[in-house]
Write a protein that holds these residues in place. Structure first.
Motif, PDB file in Angstrom:
ATOM      1  N   ALA A 102      -5.569  -9.013   4.826  1.00 35.30           N
ATOM      2  CA  ALA A 102      -6.211  -7.694   4.513  1.00 35.30           C
ATOM      3  C   ALA A 102      -5.114  -6.588   4.559  1.00 35.30           C
ATOM      4  O   ALA A 102      -5.007  -5.657   3.807  1.00 35.30           O
ATOM      5  N   GLY A 103      -4.272  -6.881   5.403  1.00 40.02           N
ATOM      6  CA  GLY A 103      -3.086  -6.084   5.553  1.00 40.02           C
ATOM      7  C   GLY A 103      -2.110  -6.233   4.194  1.00 40.02           C
ATOM      8  O   GLY A 103      -1.497  -5.365   3.726  1.00 40.02           O
ATOM      9  N   ALA A 104      -1.938  -7.498   3.914  1.00 47.09           N
ATOM     10  CA  ALA A 104      -1.190  -7.801   2.558  1.00 47.09           C
ATOM     11  C   ALA A 104      -1.762  -6.997   1.410  1.00 47.09           C
ATOM     12  O   ALA A 104      -1.079  -6.391   0.626  1.00 47.09           O
ATOM     13  N   SER A 105      -3.002  -7.164   1.205  1.00 45.28           N
ATOM     14  CA  SER A 105      -3.773  -6.824   0.128  1.00 45.28           C
ATOM     15  C   SER A 105      -3.707  -5.149   0.341  1.00 45.28           C
ATOM     16  O   SER A 105      -3.323  -4.644  -1.001  1.00 45.28           O
ATOM     17  N   ALA A 106      -3.867  -4.611   1.291  1.00 47.45           N
ATOM     18  CA  ALA A 106      -3.829  -3.353   1.309  1.00 47.45           C
ATOM     19  C   ALA A 106      -2.315  -2.549   1.113  1.00 47.45           C
ATOM     20  O   ALA A 106      -2.173  -1.470   0.143  1.00 47.45           O
ATOM     21  N   GLY A 107      -1.248  -3.444   1.468  1.00 50.04           N
ATOM     22  CA  GLY A 107       0.179  -2.993   1.045  1.00 50.04           C
ATOM     23  C   GLY A 107       0.352  -3.193  -0.296  1.00 50.04           C
ATOM     24  O   GLY A 107       0.905  -2.208  -1.018  1.00 50.04           O
ATOM     25  N   ILE A 108      -0.256  -4.251  -0.968  1.00 47.27           N
ATOM     26  CA  ILE A 108       0.071  -4.241  -2.474  1.00 47.27           C
ATOM     27  C   ILE A 108      -0.621  -3.175  -3.239  1.00 47.27           C
ATOM     28  O   ILE A 108      -0.317  -2.716  -4.138  1.00 47.27           O
ATOM     29  N   ALA A 109      -1.893  -2.946  -2.669  1.00 44.94           N
ATOM     30  CA  ALA A 109      -2.588  -1.759  -3.329  1.00 44.94           C
ATOM     31  C   ALA A 109      -2.165  -0.451  -3.315  1.00 44.94           C
ATOM     32  O   ALA A 109      -2.010   0.204  -4.215  1.00 44.94           O
ATOM     33  N   GLN A 110      -1.427  -0.038  -2.156  1.00 36.48           N
ATOM     34  CA  GLN A 110      -0.780   0.941  -2.037  1.00 36.48           C
ATOM     35  C   GLN A 110       0.406   1.111  -2.792  1.00 36.48           C
ATOM     36  O   GLN A 110       0.706   2.083  -3.480  1.00 36.48           O
ATOM     37  N   ILE A 111       1.350  -0.173  -2.818  1.00 35.51           N
ATOM     38  CA  ILE A 111       2.451   0.057  -3.895  1.00 35.51           C
ATOM     39  C   ILE A 111       2.157   0.047  -5.237  1.00 35.51           C
ATOM     40  O   ILE A 111       2.745   0.965  -5.967  1.00 35.51           O
ATOM     41  N   LEU A 112       0.874  -0.505  -5.610  1.00 35.83           N
ATOM     42  CA  LEU A 112       0.686  -0.348  -7.099  1.00 35.83           C
ATOM     43  C   LEU A 112      -0.012   0.987  -7.226  1.00 35.83           C
ATOM     44  O   LEU A 112       0.305   1.536  -8.580  1.00 35.83           O
ATOM     45  N   PHE A 113      -0.431   1.420  -6.413  1.00 38.58           N
ATOM     46  CA  PHE A 113      -1.024   2.870  -6.503  1.00 38.58           C
ATOM     47  C   PHE A 113      -0.026   4.177  -6.834  1.00 38.58           C
ATOM     48  O   PHE A 113       0.000   4.949  -7.659  1.00 38.58           O
ATOM     49  N   PHE A 114       1.163   3.767  -6.027  1.00 37.65           N
ATOM     50  CA  PHE A 114       2.286   4.769  -6.195  1.00 37.65           C
ATOM     51  C   PHE A 114       2.953   4.632  -7.342  1.00 37.65           C
ATOM     52  O   PHE A 114       3.537   5.281  -7.950  1.00 37.65           O
ATOM     53  N   ILE A 115       3.162   3.139  -7.757  1.00 35.55           N
ATOM     54  CA  ILE A 115       3.894   2.947  -9.263  1.00 35.55           C
ATOM     55  C   ILE A 115       2.829   3.609 -10.176  1.00 35.55           C
ATOM     56  O   ILE A 115       3.557   4.318 -11.208  1.00 35.55           O
ATOM     57  N   PHE A 116       1.562   3.533 -10.092  1.00 38.39           N
ATOM     58  CA  PHE A 116       0.712   4.214 -11.200  1.00 38.39           C
ATOM     59  C   PHE A 116       1.122   5.617 -11.149  1.00 38.39           C
ATOM     60  O   PHE A 116       1.183   6.303 -12.065  1.00 38.39           O
ATOM     61  N   ILE A 117       0.827   6.197  -9.911  1.00 42.80           N
ATOM     62  CA  ILE A 117       1.136   7.680  -9.865  1.00 42.80           C
ATOM     63  C   ILE A 117       2.731   8.174 -10.538  1.00 42.80           C
ATOM     64  O   ILE A 117       2.506   9.184 -11.171  1.00 42.80           O
ATOM     65  N   ALA A 118       3.541   7.421 -10.124  1.00 40.06           N
ATOM     66  CA  ALA A 118       5.018   7.627 -10.708  1.00 40.06           C
ATOM     67  C   ALA A 118       4.988   7.623 -12.237  1.00 40.06           C
ATOM     68  O   ALA A 118       5.601   8.576 -12.938  1.00 40.06           O
ATOM     69  N   LEU A 119       4.303   6.543 -13.005  1.00 44.31           N
ATOM     70  CA  LEU A 119       4.313   6.468 -14.221  1.00 44.31           C
ATOM     71  C   LEU A 119       3.600   7.199 -14.829  1.00 44.31           C
ATOM     72  O   LEU A 119       3.849   8.042 -16.079  1.00 44.31           O
ATOM     73  N   PHE A 120       2.425   7.829 -14.345  1.00 41.24           N
ATOM     74  CA  PHE A 120       1.568   8.833 -14.701  1.00 41.24           C
ATOM     75  C   PHE A 120       2.329  10.263 -14.727  1.00 41.24           C
ATOM     76  O   PHE A 120       2.376  10.937 -15.802  1.00 41.24           O
ATOM     77  N   VAL A 121       3.036  10.525 -13.916  1.00 46.09           N
ATOM     78  CA  VAL A 121       3.890  11.753 -13.618  1.00 46.09           C
ATOM     79  C   VAL A 121       5.011  11.776 -15.049  1.00 46.09           C
ATOM     80  O   VAL A 121       5.090  12.691 -15.564  1.00 46.09           O
ATOM     81  N   ILE A 122       5.673  10.450 -15.088  1.00 46.32           N
ATOM     82  CA  ILE A 122       6.765  10.455 -16.061  1.00 46.32           C
ATOM     83  C   ILE A 122       6.271  10.598 -17.312  1.00 46.32           C
ATOM     84  O   ILE A 122       6.527  11.321 -18.255  1.00 46.32           O
ATOM     85  N   SER A 123       5.009   9.926 -17.511  1.00 41.58           N
ATOM     86  CA  SER A 123       4.147  10.259 -19.079  1.00 41.58           C
ATOM     87  C   SER A 123       3.997  11.676 -19.107  1.00 41.58           C
ATOM     88  O   SER A 123       4.042  12.214 -20.474  1.00 41.58           O
TER      89      SER A 123
END
Length: 55
Positions: A24-45
């Motif tokens: 659960a901790g590992a999956s939550a960490g991966i989800a958090q990283i992916l979410f922040f990458i998505f937000i960064a790419l969205f802002v750059i776009s």
């Protein structure tokens, strides 16, 4: 990418429900990283489209 973040979040919630804390901790960490990458790419776009749209 947001889809994968949601999938990992659901996996983390289900793992936590069944008591698998490590998974659960590992999956939550991966989800958090992916979410922040998505937000960064969205802002750059948005910035790139705003700059290109003015010409």
């Amino acid at each position: 990418m947001l889809r994968w973040a949601v999938i990992f979040l659901v996996v983390a919630l289900i793992a936590a429900l069944f008591g698998f804390g490590g998974i659960a901790g590992a999956s939550a960490g991966i989800a958090q990283i992916l979410f922040f990458i998505f937000i960064a790419l969205f802002v750059i776009s948005l910035v790139v489209n705003a700059v290109n749209g003015r010409s």
